[in-house]
Design an enzyme around this catalytic site. Structure first.
Site, PDB file in Angstrom:
ATOM      1  N   VAL A 125      47.078  11.434  14.519  1.00 47.03           N
ATOM      2  CA  VAL A 125      48.331  10.722  14.788  1.00 47.03           C
ATOM      3  C   VAL A 125      48.920  11.177  16.113  1.00 47.03           C
ATOM      4  O   VAL A 125      49.263  10.374  16.963  1.00 47.03           O
ATOM      5  CB  VAL A 125      49.340  10.864  13.625  1.00 47.03           C
ATOM      6  N   ASP A 126      49.033  12.485  16.313  1.00 50.91           N
ATOM      7  CA  ASP A 126      49.540  13.054  17.560  1.00 50.91           C
ATOM      8  C   ASP A 126      48.754  14.325  17.838  1.00 50.91           C
ATOM      9  O   ASP A 126      49.119  15.390  17.350  1.00 50.91           O
ATOM     10  CB  ASP A 126      51.031  13.346  17.431  1.00 50.91           C
ATOM     11  N   PRO A 127      47.623  14.200  18.562  1.00 50.31           N
ATOM     12  CA  PRO A 127      47.183  13.033  19.324  1.00 50.31           C
ATOM     13  C   PRO A 127      46.388  12.033  18.482  1.00 50.31           C
ATOM     14  O   PRO A 127      45.764  12.404  17.498  1.00 50.31           O
ATOM     15  CB  PRO A 127      46.272  13.649  20.380  1.00 50.31           C
ATOM     16  N   ASP A 130      49.394   7.894  18.735  1.00 48.31           N
ATOM     17  CA  ASP A 130      50.294   7.866  19.895  1.00 48.31           C
ATOM     18  C   ASP A 130      49.577   7.357  21.145  1.00 48.31           C
ATOM     19  O   ASP A 130      50.115   6.540  21.897  1.00 48.31           O
ATOM     20  CB  ASP A 130      50.916   9.241  20.137  1.00 48.31           C
ATOM     21  N   ARG A 244      56.460  14.221  26.742  1.00 48.08           N
ATOM     22  CA  ARG A 244      56.065  14.083  25.335  1.00 48.08           C
ATOM     23  C   ARG A 244      56.683  15.243  24.581  1.00 48.08           C
ATOM     24  O   ARG A 244      56.603  16.393  25.019  1.00 48.08           O
ATOM     25  CB  ARG A 244      54.536  14.093  25.192  1.00 48.08           C
TER      26      ARG A 244
END
Length: 450
Positions: A125-127, A130, A244
């Site tokens: 998801v993150d990374p 995104d 970020r």
């Protein structure tokens, strides 16, 4: 029948396994340090899943499993990925991870290209998610002749608002140690064309601010490590502001900053917190930390307020937070694992667990400042809000493990064929991934022009 080799059986593994095994032809080997952990994950899939022990620091142990698989997934800590990639390239097996590409992993790029091996990373998801939705908008703007002058992105794994019922507004489904250590990291970002550096000790004090993400949430954010180079990584050299960051609910930052100011995030070994030392109460440990004459609650409160330089309007809330965690208690014993950070983690692990009937959430928001060819300016946001299922997958586990599984299946199906070490930053990769996430998995990212 394709054979998938999975290294690791941690919290994000289950959604990955579930997605991969939807295809009846797929089989899987789950490789873990202790076989019992893999067996717990494998039990509902019958003979389609087998388990094996592995030493991820041993080339021979990894090779023995790698040679018989079709594709490998690594969900173990990132420091071990390079060893696994080395084996994958050696046996010409494709590889997927959810982690950032480290220099040690990047070093295998040329060898992977030569071997015809796909080494895909950063697909959680993150990374992960995104990246997909950042590049989607950036490429769309560029295709229409526009420029992305600013890119600000915040992501947080949080309890759902109704379950954020503690002073930090935060809960863990894993050890809090990594989360607390992250607030000690220095940050670097680009703002108005200039590089801004914030030292680790100043991260929350200087970097945190109110982030207006959604009218229903009171959120604060702070920069996450080095995002200054994402103008280059995302192919937007025109970008003057690039940041970020991490997202937290209101109230979290002030209390964690007070923890740091008081020395509770220290990694220094302390004799009386050693596992072999006599039991000590949290209040006694705090008195020693703050050089107090006694361990009475009022004494400790005054010392915390002074040490953290708390303004009067914050004192009540922050001090009540310390008390809620038992840090002023003479009956709650300190967790003795050597450091004050371990003591704090001990009480957090006990008090901040996400319960079976509670749910977490992922909140991700990109904010784009766009300038069109005619000079018109536009602000656009892309927002993802995903909730976990009580008693089922958490949002964090699902949005890390499931996109990884999607990538694995697309490689097996020949829909992702790129070779070498890479992340999903080009349209030929992120486009098909987004299509599956939205159409098959119901992932909803809402674009809004402000």
């Amino acid at each position: 029948m394709p054979k998938i080799l999975l290294f690791g059986a941690g919290l994000v593994a289950a959604p990955c396994v579930e997605y991969c095994l939807r295809r009846k032809e797929n089989t899987m080997v789950i490789a873990t340090r202790t076989i019992a952990k893999g067996e717990s994950l494998a039990k509902e899939y019958g003979d389609r899943v087998s388990c094996a022990t592995v030493d991820v620091e041993s080339d021979e142990s990894i090779d023995n499993l790698m040679k018989d698989c079709d594709i490998a997934i690594s969900l173990v800590p990132y420091i071990h990925h390079a060893n696994i990639i080395k084996s994958a390239v050696k046996f010409k097996k494709n590889f997927v991870s959810t982690s950032y590409v480290s220099p040690a992993m990047e070093a295998f790029h040329d060898a992977a290209v030569e071997a015809g091996v796909t080494v895909m990373n950063e697909i959680g998801v993150d990374p992960g998610v995104d990246h997909l939705y950042a590049m989607k908008v950036i490429d769309e703007v560029h295709a229409k002749g526009g420029k992305v002058k600013s890119f600000i992105s915040y992501c947080g794994g949080l309890p759902a608002p109704e379950n954020s019922d503690n002073p930090l507004g935060y809960k863990f489904s894993w050890s809090p140690r990594g989360v607390l250590l992250a607030v000690r990291n220095a940050a670097r970002f680009k703002q108005d064309g200039k590089i801004v550096d914030i030292a680790g000790p100043d991260l929350l004090r200087l970097g945190a601010k109110r982030i207006y993400t959604n009218p229903g949430y009171a959120t604060y954010g702070y920069p996450n490590r080095d995002s200054s180079f994402y103008d280059t990584r995302y192919g937007m050299p025109e970008c003057d502001t690039c940041l970020r960051g991490s997202l937290r609910f209101e109230g979290n930052v002030e209390i964690v900053q007070a923890f740091a100011d008081c020395g509770l995030l220290s990694l220094d070994e302390v004799d009386f917190l050693a596992s072999s030392a006599p039991a000590v109460s949290c209040a006694e440990a705090m008195a020693k930390l703050l050089n107090c004459a006694d361990a009475e609650e009022d004494t400790l409160k005054a010392a915390v307020a002074a040490k953290a330089n708390l303004p009067k309007d914050l004192q009540r809330r922050v001090l009540n937070g310390f008390k809620w965690f038992g840090l002023f208690s003479k009956t709650e014993m300190a967790d003795r694992k050597g450091t004050y950070l371990d003591m704090l983690c001990g009480t957090m692990e006990e008090k901040l667990q996400l319960k079976d009937d509670e749910r977490d959430m992922i909140f991700l928001q990109h904010e784009f400042g766009i300038e069109w060819a005619d000079g018109k300016k536009e602000e656009r946001t892309s927002t993802l809000i995903e909730y976990g299922t009580p008693g089922g997958f958490t949002a964090m586990a699902r949005l890390v493990g499931m996109p990884c599984g999607v990538a694995v299946q697309m490689i097996l199906d020949g829909k992702i064929t790129k070779k070498g070490v890479f992340a999903p930053l080009t349209k030929d990769i992120y486009g098909p991934l987004i299509e599956v996430l939205e159409k098959e998995e119901g992932v909803v990212v809402k674009d809004t022009i402000l």
